[in-house]
Write a protein that holds these residues in place. Structure first.
Motif, PDB file in Angstrom:
ATOM      1  N   ARG A 176       0.816  -1.226   0.000  1.00 40.09           N
ATOM      2  CA  ARG A 176       0.000   0.000   0.000  1.00 40.09           C
ATOM      3  C   ARG A 176       0.846   1.271   0.000  1.00 40.09           C
ATOM      4  O   ARG A 176       0.314   2.369   0.195  1.00 40.09           O
ATOM      5  N   ASP A 177       2.137   1.142  -0.170  1.00 42.79           N
ATOM      6  CA  ASP A 177       3.052   2.293  -0.198  1.00 42.79           C
ATOM      7  C   ASP A 177       3.007   3.105   1.091  1.00 42.79           C
ATOM      8  O   ASP A 177       3.163   4.329   1.071  1.00 42.79           O
ATOM      9  N   GLU A 178       2.795   2.401   2.223  1.00 40.89           N
ATOM     10  CA  GLU A 178       2.805   3.090   3.516  1.00 40.89           C
ATOM     11  C   GLU A 178       4.222   3.287   4.043  1.00 40.89           C
ATOM     12  O   GLU A 178       4.451   4.134   4.910  1.00 40.89           O
ATOM     13  N   ILE A 179       5.183   2.502   3.546  1.00 46.19           N
ATOM     14  CA  ILE A 179       6.573   2.634   3.972  1.00 46.19           C
ATOM     15  C   ILE A 179       7.234   3.695   3.110  1.00 46.19           C
ATOM     16  O   ILE A 179       7.261   3.606   1.877  1.00 46.19           O
ATOM     17  N   ASP A 180       7.788   4.702   3.751  1.00 47.66           N
ATOM     18  CA  ASP A 180       8.380   5.824   3.028  1.00 47.66           C
ATOM     19  C   ASP A 180       9.771   6.088   3.579  1.00 47.66           C
ATOM     20  O   ASP A 180      10.200   5.479   4.571  1.00 47.66           O
ATOM     21  N   VAL A 181      10.494   6.968   2.951  1.00 48.42           N
ATOM     22  CA  VAL A 181      11.796   7.394   3.458  1.00 48.42           C
ATOM     23  C   VAL A 181      11.833   8.915   3.552  1.00 48.42           C
ATOM     24  O   VAL A 181      11.163   9.620   2.787  1.00 48.42           O
ATOM     25  N   ARG A 182      12.584   9.389   4.513  1.00 49.27           N
ATOM     26  CA  ARG A 182      12.907  10.807   4.662  1.00 49.27           C
ATOM     27  C   ARG A 182      14.423  10.951   4.567  1.00 49.27           C
ATOM     28  O   ARG A 182      15.167   9.987   4.775  1.00 49.27           O
ATOM     29  N   PHE A 183      14.881  12.138   4.256  1.00 48.43           N
ATOM     30  CA  PHE A 183      16.297  12.356   3.995  1.00 48.43           C
ATOM     31  C   PHE A 183      16.831  13.468   4.898  1.00 48.43           C
ATOM     32  O   PHE A 183      16.363  14.606   4.827  1.00 48.43           O
ATOM     33  N   GLN A 184      17.811  13.126   5.748  1.00 47.73           N
ATOM     34  CA  GLN A 184      18.413  14.132   6.617  1.00 47.73           C
ATOM     35  C   GLN A 184      19.725  14.612   6.000  1.00 47.73           C
ATOM     36  O   GLN A 184      20.615  13.813   5.715  1.00 47.73           O
ATOM     37  N   PRO A 185      19.867  15.920   5.807  1.00 47.66           N
ATOM     38  CA  PRO A 185      21.058  16.453   5.143  1.00 47.66           C
ATOM     39  C   PRO A 185      22.338  16.222   5.942  1.00 47.66           C
ATOM     40  O   PRO A 185      22.338  16.219   7.176  1.00 47.66           O
ATOM     41  N   GLN A 186      23.434  16.040   5.225  1.00 55.29           N
ATOM     42  CA  GLN A 186      24.782  16.004   5.779  1.00 55.29           C
ATOM     43  C   GLN A 186      25.532  17.197   5.202  1.00 55.29           C
ATOM     44  O   GLN A 186      25.552  17.396   3.988  1.00 55.29           O
ATOM     45  N   VAL A 187      26.152  17.985   6.080  1.00 55.86           N
ATOM     46  CA  VAL A 187      26.622  19.321   5.732  1.00 55.86           C
ATOM     47  C   VAL A 187      28.125  19.426   5.939  1.00 55.86           C
ATOM     48  O   VAL A 187      28.658  18.982   6.966  1.00 55.86           O
ATOM     49  N   ASN A 188      28.809  20.052   4.970  1.00 57.30           N
ATOM     50  CA  ASN A 188      30.236  20.327   5.105  1.00 57.30           C
ATOM     51  C   ASN A 188      30.448  21.369   6.200  1.00 57.30           C
ATOM     52  O   ASN A 188      29.835  22.439   6.186  1.00 57.30           O
ATOM     53  N   LEU A 189      31.308  21.049   7.153  1.00 57.99           N
ATOM     54  CA  LEU A 189      31.516  21.952   8.293  1.00 57.99           C
ATOM     55  C   LEU A 189      32.311  23.197   7.933  1.00 57.99           C
ATOM     56  O   LEU A 189      32.289  24.189   8.675  1.00 57.99           O
ATOM     57  N   ILE A 190      33.015  23.186   6.822  1.00 61.83           N
ATOM     58  CA  ILE A 190      33.819  24.347   6.447  1.00 61.83           C
ATOM     59  C   ILE A 190      32.993  25.384   5.701  1.00 61.83           C
ATOM     60  O   ILE A 190      32.986  26.569   6.055  1.00 61.83           O
ATOM     61  N   ASP A 191      32.285  24.956   4.662  1.00 63.31           N
ATOM     62  CA  ASP A 191      31.582  25.937   3.823  1.00 63.31           C
ATOM     63  C   ASP A 191      30.058  25.826   3.891  1.00 63.31           C
ATOM     64  O   ASP A 191      29.347  26.501   3.148  1.00 63.31           O
ATOM     65  N   SER A 192      29.533  24.948   4.772  1.00 65.40           N
ATOM     66  CA  SER A 192      28.085  24.799   4.995  1.00 65.40           C
ATOM     67  C   SER A 192      27.318  24.280   3.786  1.00 65.40           C
ATOM     68  O   SER A 192      26.093  24.427   3.711  1.00 65.40           O
ATOM     69  N   ARG A 193      28.003  23.645   2.834  1.00 65.93           N
ATOM     70  CA  ARG A 193      27.298  23.023   1.711  1.00 65.93           C
ATOM     71  C   ARG A 193      26.643  21.724   2.160  1.00 65.93           C
ATOM     72  O   ARG A 193      27.230  20.961   2.917  1.00 65.93           O
TER      73      ARG A 193
END
Length: 421
Positions: A176-193
């Motif tokens: 039933r497509d009840e299982i989904d994913v979310r995405f947590q960003p990973q960020v460069n500590l020097i330039d915040s990309r």
């Protein structure tokens, strides 16, 4: 306390003594799951022998604190699962005794060790099965570990949905497509990309709302669907990332690899086939593994992970600082990233000793040629501390929590340029 064999995180097994105690309880039962914070970091700072003695000291102190209660406990690594017979007032008193027992430093040989702890609590509801009660306490512990503030979390009584019912629902959830994913960003500590994301499973249950990964994995284990769930989540996350617009085309995607995945003989070929079917370049894919996924066969795990790296994928060791292993995982396995557990990330700002340990871990990673990802970064002070000490990347609510595709696209488009790690 009785010892239990090593198990996957969140999994607990009741002892015969605990089963008997629950069977004869007449006024209620409380489950208390206790885990020291940054235990692997203690091993790194003081050595494995000191870590072993420390667990024995915790065991002795908890046993003394609970002597006045009708209780039974199981020790699994550095995690203690305690059953207390009695009403809610008795359960609260036992939790208070555990908290007070662990708030003072431990003397181990010539070392004084300041140790934090996280505690999960669940109260038995109705005819709830003991194994489900233990699951709820383990989930409460996971929430406590994820919390920046409170160190003790109590599972809501409303969460006492029988695990068997959830397992039955899960059989239909993927269809039933009840299982989904979310995405947590990973960020460069020097330039915040924003340079990558970690894919995190979620279950949009039709009656209970959004359920997190701990509950989802518990239901999958009960239903015998662990393999199917892992395949489904990995494939879904990779397909979604492959279809992102150009603004996100440089982002890496990290997917979790379970102990069950690694134990399957054709794991590498299955994983790479999934990457190919999704249409995403292997160079954008990171396999995140925990020490629990490798504890049974380190050599076989190393061979499989090396094959993934040879095919272009990267490998991250997740949750470093929460387990009971030695540093042999870091020295032996073919790794690209070391993920620093949130407990050390958050403790380092306010405690000089934890800052020294953090620096030691970062130094070990640098010496081994590993990049580092700090989890649970919530404040600018934490970010600045990590950047000053040479950490490479971070993820946490300072940037964003787990996002759906639209929110991730908006976040990257609002000033965080794409990048490559």
């Amino acid at each position: 306390m009785q010892r239990a064999a090593g198990r996957r995180r969140g999994e607990r097994s009741a002892s015969e003594e605990q089963v008997r105690l629950v069977a004869h309880a007449t006024h209620g039962v409380t489950a208390v799951t206790v885990a020291p914070t940054s235990f692997e970091i203690v091993n790194a700072a003081y050595g494995r022998a000191t870590g072993d003695h420390l667990v024995d000291a915790i065991d002795a102190r908890l046993s003394g604190a609970l002597v006045e209660f009708d209780s039974a406990a199981v020790r699994s690594g550095a995690t203690f699962t305690i059953i207390v017979s009695g009403d809610a007032q008795v359960g609260d008193a036992a939790v208070d005794a555990v908290e007070r027992a662990l708030e003072h430093p431990f003397r181990v040989g010539d070392e004084t060790v300041h140790l934090g702890a996280r505690i999960g609590v669940a109260r038995m509801t109705g005819d709830e099965a003991l194994d489900h009660l233990l699951r709820r306490a383990a989930e409460a512990l996971a929430h406590a570990r994820a919390s920046e503030g409170a160190t003790t979390r109590v599972a809501a009584e409303g969460s006492g949905v029988p695990l068997a019912a959830l397992a039955a629902d899960l059989h239909r959830a993927m269809e039933r497509d009840e299982i989904d994913v979310r995405f947590q960003p990973q960020v460069n500590l020097i330039d915040s990309r924003i340079v990558g994301v970690e894919a995190l499973a979620r279950w949009q249950h039709p009656r209970l709302g959004v359920l997190g990964a701990e509950t989802l994995l518990a239901a999958a284990d009960r239903a015998g669907l662990g393999n199917a769930l892992s395949d489904h989540v990995q494939a879904l996350a990779l397909r979604r990332a492959a279809n992102w617009p150009d603004a996100l085309s440089g982002l890496r995607i990290a997917v979790n690899v379970t102990a069950t995945d690694l134990s399957r003989t054709p794991f590498v070929s299955r994983f790479l086939a999934r990457v190919h079917e999704a249409g995403i370049a292997p160079g954008r894919v990171t396999a995140e593994v925990t020490e629990e996924a490798m504890i049974d066969n380190l050599r076989a795990a190393g061979v499989g992970l090396a094959a993934l790296r040879a095919a272009g994928c990267r490998v991250a060791l997740d949750d470093f600082g929460t387990g009971y292993s030695s540093l042999s995982y870091v020295a032996t396995l073919p790794l690209d990233y070391l993920k620093i557990d949130r407990s050390l990330t958050q403790a380092a700002v306010g405690d000089a000793r934890n800052r020294v340990v953090l620096q030691g871990v970062l130094g070990i990673a640098e010496g081994l040629g590993l990049e580092t990802i700090a989890e649970g970064v919530e404040t600018e002070a934490q970010r600045l501390l990590l950047a000053a000490r040479g950490c490479t990347y971070y993820q946490g609510f300072l940037c964003a929590g787990p996002l759906d595709d639209a929110a991730l696209i908006a976040l990257v488009g609002n000033g965080s340029s794409k990048g490559k790690s």
